[in-house]
Design an enzyme around this catalytic site. Sequence first.
Site, short mmCIF file in Angstrom:
data_model
loop_
_atom_site.label_atom_id
_atom_site.label_comp_id
_atom_site.label_asym_id
_atom_site.label_seq_id
_atom_site.Cartn_x
_atom_site.Cartn_y
_atom_site.Cartn_z
CG LEU A 1 7.82 2.11 2.18
CD1 LEU A 1 6.33 1.79 2.34
CD2 LEU A 1 8.02 3.10 1.04
NE ARG B 1 6.53 -0.46 -1.62
CZ ARG B 1 7.55 0.36 -1.86
NH1 ARG B 1 8.57 0.39 -1.01
NH2 ARG B 1 7.56 1.14 -2.91
CD GLU C 1 10.39 5.31 6.38
OE1 GLU C 1 10.71 4.75 5.32
OE2 GLU C 1 9.23 5.30 6.83
CE LYS D 1 5.55 4.12 -2.36
NZ LYS D 1 6.40 5.12 -1.71
CE1 TYR E 1 2.52 6.82 -0.91
CE2 TYR E 1 3.79 7.22 -2.90
CZ TYR E 1 3.67 7.27 -1.53
OH TYR E 1 4.71 7.74 -0.77
CG HIS F 1 -14.61 8.65 10.04
ND1 HIS F 1 -15.41 9.76 9.90
CD2 HIS F 1 -13.42 9.12 10.49
CE1 HIS F 1 -14.73 10.84 10.25
NE2 HIS F 1 -13.51 10.47 10.62
NE ARG G 1 -15.40 14.10 6.13
CZ ARG G 1 -15.42 13.86 7.45
NH1 ARG G 1 -16.57 13.60 8.05
NH2 ARG G 1 -14.31 13.89 8.16
N1 PMP Z 1 10.49 5.53 2.90
C1 PMP Z 1 9.57 6.44 2.54
C2 PMP Z 1 8.81 7.14 3.61
C3 PMP Z 1 9.34 6.73 1.19
O1 PMP Z 1 8.41 7.63 0.84
C4 PMP Z 1 10.12 6.08 0.21
C5 PMP Z 1 9.97 6.40 -1.25
N2 PMP Z 1 8.71 6.18 -1.73
C6 PMP Z 1 11.07 5.13 0.62
C7 PMP Z 1 11.22 4.87 1.98
C8 PMP Z 1 11.89 4.35 -0.40
O2 PMP Z 1 11.12 3.32 -0.96
P1 PMP Z 1 11.42 2.76 -2.42
O3 PMP Z 1 12.85 2.37 -2.46
O4 PMP Z 1 10.51 1.60 -2.58
O5 PMP Z 1 11.12 3.88 -3.38
#
Ligand code: PMP
Length: 292
Positions: free
Chosen positions: A211, A61, A187, A155, A42, A111, A109
């Site tokens: 991310l 991304r 993070e 993501k 997403y 995998h 279903r």
């Molecule tokens: N890390 C994680 C785990 C996130 O979910 C997000 C927000 N989606 C971010 C970092 C920040 O990413 P962005 O600046 O692209 O929204």
Amino acid sequence: MNNTGSPTDLQELAWINGEFLAPAEATIPALDRGFIFGDAVYEVIPAYAGKLFLLQPHLQRLARSLEITRIPNPKTDLQWRTLLTELARRCGSHDQSLYLQVTRGVAPRDHAFPDTEPTVFCMSRPLPVISDQQLQQGLSAITTEDIRWNYCHAKTTSLIANVMLRQQAVDAGADEAILLRDGLVTEGSASNVFVVIGGELITPPAGEQLLHGITRERIIQLAQRQGIAVAQRPITEQQLHQADEVCVSSSTKSILPVTRLDGSPVGKGLPGPVWLQLWEAYQAEVQAFGDQ
Ligand code: PMP
């Protein structure tokens, strides 16, 4: 920036399989692999005054997340741009948060990858308003062990670990969980982390354990332009706790100060000067973008 919109603005709108409709009416077959396996990726893209901000890096991304998970990209960048621009246009000129999701599709279903078309779902909602209290008092955070998998740079919608970690923060009366892996900051549960130590802005390097936030990247560039010393290097748990300032960034939050960590004040316990400089630079950019 502007979340009131005009009286004709739609507050929410979704798009699925070629049709625009209210999000509450958008349905997905139960055998969609996004539902069954969390087999999906997403993006969340902010739109200021109805205009998509930093769309190209978000699409890059997305392409990377699809490549890592081996889900075929169902649209070209131009098709994505056309669809998302139309979704935002139909909603109006207020600040929006556009969500898009691509799943591996609907299949019995099993995998192993099926031979099927990806499902595409998009929606627009108003961008959450950042309150004066958040700006004046900052956020609170807890630290917690990063229990996630090793592809955090993709993501994906498989967010159960992030959901549990965020709830751990909420249960402790905090806004965000700052995650530690082997004693190093990765993070937040839904944000990237910056610290300020002795005037230097530091964020963990972009590897597979976090991310690569679009806002993170923009903040690094803005900091460089502002003459703030910036480094991408590991941050230890101890450095996090001793930092003069801690901030979190994301597309919906921009950059916000964390003033309480594990129940103790960060620095003086108030939003710090480096955060303020970055916040003002980011807001100025967003304002200029919206006014274009
Ligand atoms: N890390 C994680 C785990 C996130 O979910 C997000 C927000 N989606 C971010 C970092 C920040 O990413 P962005 O600046 O692209 O929204």
